[in-house]
Design a protein around this motif. Structure first.
Motif, PDB file in Angstrom:
ATOM      1  N   TYR A   1       9.862   4.211   2.958  1.00 15.62           N
ATOM      2  CA  TYR A   1      10.663   5.327   2.448  1.00 15.62           C
ATOM      3  C   TYR A   1      11.317   6.088   3.604  1.00 15.62           C
ATOM      4  CZ  TYR A   1      11.673   9.897   0.445  1.00 15.62           C
ATOM      5  OH  TYR A   1      12.290  11.054   0.074  1.00 15.62           O
ATOM      6  N   ARG A   2      10.528   6.418   4.615  1.00 14.33           N
ATOM      7  CA  ARG A   2      11.069   7.142   5.772  1.00 14.33           C
ATOM      8  C   ARG A   2      12.146   6.321   6.482  1.00 14.33           C
ATOM      9  NH1 ARG A   2       5.748   9.102   5.768  1.00 14.33           N
ATOM     10  NH2 ARG A   2       4.900   7.458   7.076  1.00 14.33           N
ATOM     11  N   GLU A   3      11.935   5.030   6.587  1.00 16.15           N
ATOM     12  CA  GLU A   3      12.923   4.159   7.233  1.00 16.15           C
ATOM     13  C   GLU A   3      14.223   4.116   6.430  1.00 16.15           C
ATOM     14  OE1 GLU A   3      13.366  -0.528   8.439  1.00 16.15           O
ATOM     15  OE2 GLU A   3      11.363   0.335   8.411  1.00 16.15           O
ATOM     16  N   MET A   4      14.117   4.047   5.115  1.00 18.21           N
ATOM     17  CA  MET A   4      15.311   3.996   4.270  1.00 18.21           C
ATOM     18  C   MET A   4      16.060   5.334   4.285  1.00 18.21           C
ATOM     19  SD  MET A   4      15.630   0.927   3.257  1.00 18.21           S
ATOM     20  CE  MET A   4      14.967   0.498   4.858  1.00 18.21           C
ATOM     21  N   VAL A   5      15.330   6.447   4.325  1.00 20.57           N
ATOM     22  CA  VAL A   5      15.979   7.750   4.427  1.00 20.57           C
ATOM     23  C   VAL A   5      16.757   7.832   5.736  1.00 20.57           C
ATOM     24  CG1 VAL A   5      15.566  10.226   4.746  1.00 20.57           C
ATOM     25  CG2 VAL A   5      14.428   8.993   2.889  1.00 20.57           C
ATOM     26  N   SER A   6      16.153   7.333   6.793  1.00 20.55           N
ATOM     27  CA  SER A   6      16.822   7.336   8.097  1.00 20.55           C
ATOM     28  C   SER A   6      18.056   6.437   8.093  1.00 20.55           C
ATOM     29  CB  SER A   6      15.846   6.879   9.172  1.00 20.55           C
ATOM     30  OG  SER A   6      16.480   6.781  10.413  1.00 20.55           O
ATOM     31  N   LYS A   7      17.949   5.293   7.446  1.00 15.06           N
ATOM     32  CA  LYS A   7      19.045   4.325   7.442  1.00 15.06           C
ATOM     33  C   LYS A   7      20.204   4.765   6.549  1.00 15.06           C
ATOM     34  CE  LYS A   7      20.070  -0.529   6.590  1.00 15.06           C
ATOM     35  NZ  LYS A   7      19.508  -1.854   6.356  1.00 15.06           N
ATOM     36  N   TYR A   8      19.899   5.244   5.350  1.00 13.65           N
ATOM     37  CA  TYR A   8      20.949   5.531   4.364  1.00 13.65           C
ATOM     38  C   TYR A   8      21.319   7.011   4.259  1.00 13.65           C
ATOM     39  CZ  TYR A   8      20.402   0.722   2.925  1.00 13.65           C
ATOM     40  OH  TYR A   8      20.354  -0.639   2.910  1.00 13.65           O
ATOM     41  N   THR A   9      20.530   7.888   4.829  1.00 16.63           N
ATOM     42  CA  THR A   9      20.734   9.342   4.733  1.00 16.63           C
ATOM     43  C   THR A   9      21.239   9.772   3.350  1.00 16.63           C
ATOM     44  OG1 THR A   9      22.917   9.145   5.773  1.00 16.63           O
ATOM     45  CG2 THR A   9      21.091   9.738   7.205  1.00 16.63           C
ATOM     46  N   PRO A  10      20.441   9.533   2.318  1.00 12.44           N
ATOM     47  CA  PRO A  10      20.869   9.911   0.967  1.00 12.44           C
ATOM     48  C   PRO A  10      20.934  11.427   0.833  1.00 12.44           C
ATOM     49  CG  PRO A  10      18.574   9.291   0.943  1.00 12.44           C
ATOM     50  CD  PRO A  10      19.088   9.006   2.328  1.00 12.44           C
ATOM     51  N   THR A  11      21.901  11.908   0.094  1.00 16.24           N
ATOM     52  CA  THR A  11      22.059  13.351  -0.055  1.00 16.24           C
ATOM     53  C   THR A  11      21.127  13.925  -1.120  1.00 16.24           C
ATOM     54  OG1 THR A  11      23.894  12.939  -1.563  1.00 16.24           O
ATOM     55  CG2 THR A  11      24.439  13.372   0.723  1.00 16.24           C
ATOM     56  N   ILE A  12      20.948  13.216  -2.208  1.00  9.92           N
ATOM     57  CA  ILE A  12      20.119  13.709  -3.298  1.00  9.92           C
ATOM     58  C   ILE A  12      18.808  12.932  -3.402  1.00  9.92           C
ATOM     59  CG2 ILE A  12      19.987  14.018  -5.808  1.00  9.92           C
ATOM     60  CD1 ILE A  12      23.029  14.336  -5.756  1.00  9.92           C
TER      61      ILE A  12
ATOM     62  N   THR B   1       0.834  -1.198   0.000  1.00  3.25           N
ATOM     63  CA  THR B   1       0.000   0.000   0.000  1.00  3.25           C
ATOM     64  C   THR B   1       0.872   1.253   0.000  1.00  3.25           C
ATOM     65  OG1 THR B   1      -0.090   0.170   2.405  1.00  3.25           O
ATOM     66  CG2 THR B   1      -1.777  -1.206   1.331  1.00  3.25           C
ATOM     67  N   ARG B   2       0.247   2.360  -0.274  1.00  2.29           N
ATOM     68  CA  ARG B   2       0.949   3.647  -0.250  1.00  2.29           C
ATOM     69  C   ARG B   2       1.473   3.933   1.150  1.00  2.29           C
ATOM     70  NH1 ARG B   2      -0.141   9.170   0.536  1.00  2.29           N
ATOM     71  NH2 ARG B   2       0.926  10.518  -0.950  1.00  2.29           N
ATOM     72  N   ASP B   3       0.674   3.616   2.167  1.00  4.87           N
ATOM     73  CA  ASP B   3       1.109   3.847   3.552  1.00  4.87           C
ATOM     74  C   ASP B   3       2.347   3.024   3.905  1.00  4.87           C
ATOM     75  OD1 ASP B   3      -0.913   5.673   3.988  1.00  4.87           O
ATOM     76  OD2 ASP B   3      -2.255   4.197   4.910  1.00  4.87           O
ATOM     77  N   ILE B   4       2.374   1.786   3.481  1.00  6.28           N
ATOM     78  CA  ILE B   4       3.546   0.942   3.732  1.00  6.28           C
ATOM     79  C   ILE B   4       4.745   1.484   2.973  1.00  6.28           C
ATOM     80  CG2 ILE B   4       4.543  -1.353   3.305  1.00  6.28           C
ATOM     81  CD1 ILE B   4       1.752  -2.497   3.969  1.00  6.28           C
ATOM     82  N   TYR B   5       4.517   1.894   1.742  1.00  5.51           N
ATOM     83  CA  TYR B   5       5.599   2.470   0.940  1.00  5.51           C
ATOM     84  C   TYR B   5       6.182   3.707   1.619  1.00  5.51           C
ATOM     85  CZ  TYR B   5       8.082   4.704  -2.877  1.00  5.51           C
ATOM     86  OH  TYR B   5       9.042   5.304  -3.637  1.00  5.51           O
ATOM     87  N   LEU B   6       5.332   4.601   2.078  1.00  2.00           N
ATOM     88  CA  LEU B   6       5.807   5.828   2.726  1.00  2.00           C
ATOM     89  C   LEU B   6       6.554   5.532   4.017  1.00  2.00           C
ATOM     90  CD1 LEU B   6       2.772   8.189   2.117  1.00  2.00           C
ATOM     91  CD2 LEU B   6       5.028   8.279   1.032  1.00  2.00           C
ATOM     92  N   ALA B   7       6.068   4.563   4.793  1.00  2.00           N
ATOM     93  CA  ALA B   7       6.775   4.173   6.017  1.00  2.00           C
ATOM     94  C   ALA B   7       8.141   3.587   5.674  1.00  2.00           C
ATOM     95  CB  ALA B   7       5.942   3.168   6.811  1.00  2.00           C
TER      96      ALA B   7
END
Length: 56
Positions: free
Chosen positions: A35-46, A27-33
């Motif tokens: 996404y937030r977890e991956m941003v936190s884990k990998y801290t991508p710059t771009i 679902t979109r909600d799972i995807y967004l959750a």
């Protein structure tokens, strides 16, 4: 080098997640959750700025 690696892994991971979303496997909600977890884990710059702006 680690920043580039993190960016690449983030982009690849989110690409697979986006495919799952498009195929309605998640679902979109799972995807967004995820996404937030991956941003936190990998801290991508771009990637965090450019990836899925339409979901905001």
């Amino acid at each position: 080098m680690k920043l580039m690696d993190n960016e690449m892994v983030f982009q690849m991971t989110m690409s697979v997640a986006k495919q799952a979303l498009n195929k309605e496997l998640i679902t979109r909600d799972i995807y967004l959750a995820f996404y937030r977890e991956m941003v936190s884990k990998y801290t991508p710059t771009i990637g965090a700025l450019l990836f899925d702006i339409d979901l905001l």
